[in-house]
Design an enzyme around this catalytic site. Structure first.
Site, PDB file in Angstrom:
ATOM      1  N   HIS A   7       6.036  -5.536  11.610  1.00 11.01           N
ATOM      2  CA  HIS A   7       5.384  -4.217  11.624  1.00 11.01           C
ATOM      3  C   HIS A   7       4.964  -3.831  13.043  1.00 11.01           C
ATOM      4  O   HIS A   7       3.813  -3.522  13.328  1.00 11.01           O
ATOM      5  CB  HIS A   7       4.169  -4.214  10.684  1.00 11.01           C
ATOM      6  CG  HIS A   7       3.688  -2.841  10.298  1.00 11.01           C
ATOM      7  ND1 HIS A   7       2.739  -2.151  11.021  1.00 11.01           N
ATOM      8  CD2 HIS A   7       4.025  -2.011   9.266  1.00 11.01           C
ATOM      9  CE1 HIS A   7       2.496  -0.982  10.443  1.00 11.01           C
ATOM     10  NE2 HIS A   7       3.269  -0.871   9.371  1.00 11.01           N
TER      11      HIS A   7
ATOM     12  N   ASP B   6       5.684   4.686   5.070  1.00  7.36           N
ATOM     13  CA  ASP B   6       6.597   3.748   5.740  1.00  7.36           C
ATOM     14  C   ASP B   6       6.759   2.442   4.948  1.00  7.36           C
ATOM     15  O   ASP B   6       7.540   1.572   5.345  1.00  7.36           O
ATOM     16  CB  ASP B   6       6.161   3.472   7.189  1.00  7.36           C
ATOM     17  CG  ASP B   6       4.766   2.887   7.307  1.00  7.36           C
ATOM     18  OD1 ASP B   6       3.888   3.263   6.503  1.00  7.36           O
ATOM     19  OD2 ASP B   6       4.532   2.052   8.214  1.00  7.36           O
ATOM     20  N   HIS B   7       6.060   2.337   3.806  1.00  5.37           N
ATOM     21  CA  HIS B   7       6.208   1.172   2.937  1.00  5.37           C
ATOM     22  C   HIS B   7       6.725   1.555   1.551  1.00  5.37           C
ATOM     23  O   HIS B   7       6.919   0.680   0.709  1.00  5.37           O
ATOM     24  CB  HIS B   7       4.862   0.445   2.795  1.00  5.37           C
ATOM     25  CG  HIS B   7       4.316  -0.020   4.109  1.00  5.37           C
ATOM     26  ND1 HIS B   7       4.287  -1.349   4.465  1.00  5.37           N
ATOM     27  CD2 HIS B   7       3.842   0.664   5.176  1.00  5.37           C
ATOM     28  CE1 HIS B   7       3.786  -1.458   5.692  1.00  5.37           C
ATOM     29  NE2 HIS B   7       3.509  -0.258   6.146  1.00  5.37           N
TER      30      HIS B   7
ATOM     31  N   ASP C  18      -0.334  -3.884   5.690  1.00  2.84           N
ATOM     32  CA  ASP C  18      -1.033  -3.378   6.879  1.00  2.84           C
ATOM     33  C   ASP C  18      -2.527  -3.638   6.730  1.00  2.84           C
ATOM     34  O   ASP C  18      -3.102  -3.443   5.655  1.00  2.84           O
ATOM     35  CB  ASP C  18      -0.842  -1.861   7.016  1.00  2.84           C
ATOM     36  CG  ASP C  18       0.582  -1.477   7.363  1.00  2.84           C
ATOM     37  OD1 ASP C  18       1.431  -2.374   7.451  1.00  2.84           O
ATOM     38  OD2 ASP C  18       0.829  -0.270   7.548  1.00  2.84           O
TER      39      ASP C  18
ATOM     40  N   HIS D 259       0.861  -1.188   0.000  1.00  2.00           N
ATOM     41  CA  HIS D 259       0.000   0.000   0.000  1.00  2.00           C
ATOM     42  C   HIS D 259       0.888   1.226   0.000  1.00  2.00           C
ATOM     43  O   HIS D 259       2.101   1.127   0.184  1.00  2.00           O
ATOM     44  CB  HIS D 259      -0.991  -0.030   1.173  1.00  2.00           C
ATOM     45  CG  HIS D 259      -0.378   0.090   2.539  1.00  2.00           C
ATOM     46  ND1 HIS D 259       0.544  -0.818   3.031  1.00  2.00           N
ATOM     47  CD2 HIS D 259      -0.554   1.015   3.529  1.00  2.00           C
ATOM     48  CE1 HIS D 259       0.890  -0.464   4.256  1.00  2.00           C
ATOM     49  NE2 HIS D 259       0.258   0.645   4.580  1.00  2.00           N
TER      50      HIS D 259
ATOM     51  N   HIS E 136       1.288   3.876   1.918  1.00  3.73           N
ATOM     52  CA  HIS E 136       1.774   4.629   3.080  1.00  3.73           C
ATOM     53  C   HIS E 136       3.291   4.797   2.993  1.00  3.73           C
ATOM     54  O   HIS E 136       4.008   3.899   2.549  1.00  3.73           O
ATOM     55  CB  HIS E 136       1.387   3.925   4.385  1.00  3.73           C
ATOM     56  CG  HIS E 136       0.027   4.331   4.886  1.00  3.73           C
ATOM     57  ND1 HIS E 136      -0.733   3.535   5.716  1.00  3.73           N
ATOM     58  CD2 HIS E 136      -0.700   5.470   4.677  1.00  3.73           C
ATOM     59  CE1 HIS E 136      -1.869   4.156   5.992  1.00  3.73           C
ATOM     60  NE2 HIS E 136      -1.882   5.324   5.366  1.00  3.73           N
TER      61      HIS E 136
ATOM     62  N   HIS F 279      -7.622  -1.335   5.357  1.00  2.30           N
ATOM     63  CA  HIS F 279      -6.657  -0.507   6.083  1.00  2.30           C
ATOM     64  C   HIS F 279      -7.121   0.952   5.948  1.00  2.30           C
ATOM     65  O   HIS F 279      -8.160   1.210   5.361  1.00  2.30           O
ATOM     66  CB  HIS F 279      -5.265  -0.734   5.469  1.00  2.30           C
ATOM     67  CG  HIS F 279      -4.128  -0.055   6.181  1.00  2.30           C
ATOM     68  ND1 HIS F 279      -3.958  -0.094   7.541  1.00  2.30           N
ATOM     69  CD2 HIS F 279      -3.071   0.666   5.706  1.00  2.30           C
ATOM     70  CE1 HIS F 279      -2.859   0.580   7.866  1.00  2.30           C
ATOM     71  NE2 HIS F 279      -2.310   1.058   6.776  1.00  2.30           N
TER      72      HIS F 279
END
Ligand code: ZN
Ligand code: ZN
Ligand code: ZN
Ligand code: ZN
Lengths: 368, 368
Positions: A316, A66-67, A256, A62, A64, A185
């Site tokens: 995570h 942090d990914h 996530d 996805h 976000h 999510h």
């Protein structure tokens, strides 16, 4: 074929000196597939035993940060370390992820004047509207692709949900079938199922002998699935002389999520050798976890149980959980407690629980 | 007022485990200004003594990834660590950089669904066409701003070159005047000149006594530059009772470059307390350095000499140069050799040479 998985970042929300942002590598026979690429992944790769130049495919669960925020830099650094061999056309890095990823890379690589020595293609998964609350939907304008392709970009596919089996067909080759499925999510998120092709069963040597077939090239052809015609005209089908196929390994890596959407994913992940699931916060913070679109060990365990996984790997983790090696007696939040909670939820199931840590490598042995 | 500078990344091209990508913080009285923000800067910040939450302004020298890829993640993490105090409006983070930066942040923050707890504004510097080879120019389409502002984005200024003094006026407040100037690199690059306002000179106590003025609030008003009327009607001008102003400190931080454009920058940087200049490769690699838009110690020294800087700080070293602490006897490339080369070029100039290393902090003492 060897197969292993190395965690490069097991922290949630942002990278920290003790936990990198999300990234893991699935390696088969030296080829590396990268799953998520948070900021700092390239540095984590350098610290690991893996070679960034071996990355042939990237999967983004996805969008976000942090990914994702490590992906443009990773591609640039892989390129810097690529030998520009004019004799050899470098193969295309295939990148899979949600709608919007193509635009993200085009803009970040484009504005920074980043030229790559290899081509890349972004294959986008079309999310459905039930994968997130409404505020998590990307507006159509946000992904309206202004401007031409990046000079090294090759056209990618747009992959819609296959409603008949409730999943996305990414690709199939001689070794693997790779599919994706929907997660819920804060923004649309996906899980990936990497299914190794079944290996042909052992040759039934007695049957072969009865047919008068001696060890040699014909054995190989039968094992490869080809029928063989004997001198006397008799056609031997592979099914006559092969034992049952040995099922390939199955690895499922979920992005996530606070839940899996529909029944398709559970069917798809059924019997996975390894199921990688997030566990951002402990069971005692379930409400907060769900509010933020995340899971607890209990919730991860329920998914592992529902699809009869052999092994559940948690990752995570909220940055409040220090790695075991840095944990001190007085610390309030123990990451080992997350493992205990998942084990408690899975007792009598036979499902093994593993806590991922940065640089942990798990080997996935051949079946049988 | 205390003033210091901390290097968070001194490596060129990409971050590595031993040298972060470009970033440094100039701190005055606890307020932090960030200059460049390569990937991993937020993690470097966490490892330092600085607090990310204190960053009020960001300056981006140019759009290469090793100076920029850490910015979206840094903003997100600062926001995560911000206390959402409904009583207090958080002040706007002001971001300065080349044309294209606004679009970069809008797209990266937008596609990743990143909501910030504070507003931000991007003020773009308009490069001129002679700042890079033609292939380094951004096409107008690349920065055609598609889509609306990010929800936390405030409109920023577009700052053109002031041709009369050959520099860009960024802002001026009670403490500082900040300007930018043009550099030549593979893509348009900028340097920044941070000029502290002069401090009023000491009070001439004898003159004050002769005038019959006793220590008290009137002294403060005179020192602040206000005229004061005595009981007898006599107006005392500050200039009568103040010694010469004490010049403010001057810090000049240059982005990647193989040369400085025009004479304006040298005038602007004249007498700098600190001049931070890149030295990507040693003198023996001058041709390669210039080909890539970079400098050698010789070239950096020439700039320091041309503007009579007091101290030259070298940074942005090729990753082939390990930090001094990790250097081994047999290593081919010694970063200390870069220092030696600059010192050689500056002998008899009185200009001090410093090698930056990750986490090095330099204090900039008050003048006189
Ligand atoms: Zn995450
Ligand atoms: Zn997320
Ligand atoms: Zn650079
Ligand atoms: Zn550069």
């Amino acid at each position: 074929m060897t197969m292993d998985m190395t965690f490069l970042g097991t922290g949630s929300a942002y990278p920290s000196p003790h936990r990198g942002a999300s990234a893991l590598v699935l390696r088969t026979d030296g080829e590396c597939w990268l799953f998520d690429c948070g900021e700092g992944t390239q540095t984590q790769l350098m610290k690991s035993q893996l070679r960034a130049g071996r990355i042939t495919k990237v999967f983004v669960s996805h969008l976000h940060g942090d990914h994702l925020f490590g992906l443009p830099g990773l591609l640039c650094t892989v390129s810097l370390n690529t030998n520009p061999d004019p004799q050899q056309t470098l193969s295309c890095v295939e990148i899979y992820g949600p709608r919007g990823l193509r635009h993200f890379l085009r803009v970040t690589l484009g504005l920074t004047g980043s030229q790559l020595l290899f081509p890349y293609a972004v294959h986008e998964l079309e999310p459905t509207t039930d994968q997130s609350p409404e505020e998590g939907h990307l507006s159509p304008e946000a992904t309206a692709e202004c401007g031409p392709l990046h000079p090294q970009e090759q056209p990618g596919r747009t992959i819609p949900l296959n409603v008949s089996n409730d999943c996305y067909h990414l690709f199939e080759d001689k070794k693997f079938v790779v599919k994706a499925f929907r997660l819920f999510h804060r923004i649309p998120s996906f899980g990936f199922c990497i299914q190794e092709q079944d290996r042909p069963g052992r040759l039934k040597t007695e049957v072969l002998r009865e047919l008068g077939l001696k060890p040699g090239p014909l054995y190989g052809r039968l094992k490869a699935g080809e029928p063989v015609t004997l001198e006397n005209g008799r056609v031997v089908e592979p099914s006559e002389v092969l034992e049952e196929a040995i099922p390939g390994r199955k690895v499922c890596i979920l992005g996530d999520c606070s839940s899996v959407l529909g029944e398709g994913p559970l069917r798809l992940c059924r019997g996975a050798d390894i199921l990688v699931h997030e566990a951002t916060l402990g069971n005692e913070h379930r409400e907060k976890a769900v509010d933020h679109g995340h899971s607890t060990p209990d919730m991860a365990a329920a998914v592992a149980r529902a699809c009869c996984a052999q092994r559940l790997v948690l990752h995570h983790f909220s940055q409040r959980y220090k790695p075991c090696s840095l944990q001190k007696e007085g610390d309030e939040d123990h990451v080992s407690e997350l493992k205990r909670q998942a084990e408690e939820a899975l007792k009598d199931s036979g499902i093994e629980v593993t806590l991922a840590e940065d640089f942990l490598t798990l080997t996935i042995p051949l079946r049988r």
